[in-house]
Enzyme design. Structure first.
Site, PDB file in Angstrom:
ATOM      1  N   ARG A 270      17.135   4.671   3.023  1.00 20.12           N
ATOM      2  CA  ARG A 270      16.074   5.199   2.160  1.00 20.12           C
ATOM      3  C   ARG A 270      16.749   5.674   0.882  1.00 20.12           C
ATOM      4  NH1 ARG A 270      12.905   6.853  -1.008  1.00 20.12           N
ATOM      5  NH2 ARG A 270      10.806   7.635  -0.621  1.00 20.12           N
TER       6      ARG A 270
ATOM      7  N   GLU B  48       3.390   2.524  -2.030  1.00 17.22           N
ATOM      8  CA  GLU B  48       3.428   1.961  -0.676  1.00 17.22           C
ATOM      9  C   GLU B  48       3.011   0.494  -0.634  1.00 17.22           C
ATOM     10  OE1 GLU B  48       4.781   3.460   1.751  1.00 17.22           O
ATOM     11  OE2 GLU B  48       4.841   5.485   0.948  1.00 17.22           O
TER      12      GLU B  48
ATOM     13  N   ARG C 124      16.558   7.610   8.997  1.00 20.06           N
ATOM     14  CA  ARG C 124      17.021   6.640   7.997  1.00 20.06           C
ATOM     15  C   ARG C 124      18.217   7.243   7.271  1.00 20.06           C
ATOM     16  NH1 ARG C 124      11.363   5.904   4.885  1.00 20.06           N
ATOM     17  NH2 ARG C 124      11.725   8.146   4.848  1.00 20.06           N
TER      18      ARG C 124
END
Length: 170
Positions: free
Chosen positions: A57, A65, A107
């Site tokens: 990330r 998104e 992440r």
């Protein structure tokens, strides 16, 4: 006497090589080279890190998104995802870490470098992302602030319709 000169020369050569290797390591301190296997969306990648597939990330940025469950593809999300794919997929990049190395979703959090280019910053500069600050990972926050203001003033990318890009009408 000749043996001492040859031995001294060899020692000097070994010392120079050790310094050169040390200088290379110092310039890469805090960075790890990986190959981007797949781009998930504008701000998330998959790489193989230490023999394990990991989601990365990007620190300090948020793109609209495209893959979030129960969420439509947001304005400029496809463009951000396509830009990241075009620039990073199947490329070798360097990951730079900040204070926290993982997020709540497990992440890996990283800044992505392509040579001398901080890709996270490029996303903000070009209007593909807004800055998103999550302390303590704030190493480049001042740069991101300046870049975001410039992109916003120029109405680049998401700044053409920010409310639609991040669904702020809720």
């Amino acid at each position: 006497m000749r043996k001492w000169i040859i031995a001294g020369g060899c020692l000097l050569l070994v010392a120079l090589l050790a310094c050169a290797c040390g200088a290379k390591k110092a310039s890469q301190a805090g960075k790890e080279t990986v190959k981007v296997e797949r781009v998930v969306d504008g701000d998330t990648l998959e790489v193989t890190l230490n023999g394990k597939k990991e989601k990365i990330r990007l620190i300090g940025v948020d793109t609209p998104e495209t893959k979030k469950a129960n969420t439509p593809v947001m304005f400029y999300g496809k463009e951000a995802s396509d830009f990241t794919t075009k620039r990073l997929e199947k490329q070798s990049v360097e990951l730079e870490y900040d204070v926290d190395k993982k997020d709540q979703y497990d992440r890996v959090l990283a800044y992505v470098w392509i040579g001398d280019e901080l890709f996270n910053r490029t996303l903000v500069q070009e209007g593909y992302a807004r800055m998103a600050t999550f302390p303590p990972n704030v190493k480049y926050v001042n740069d991101f602030k300046k870049d975001q203001e410039s992109a916003r003033k120029a109405k680049k990318g998401i700044w053409q319709n920010y409310d639609k890009a991040f669904d702020t009408a809720k």
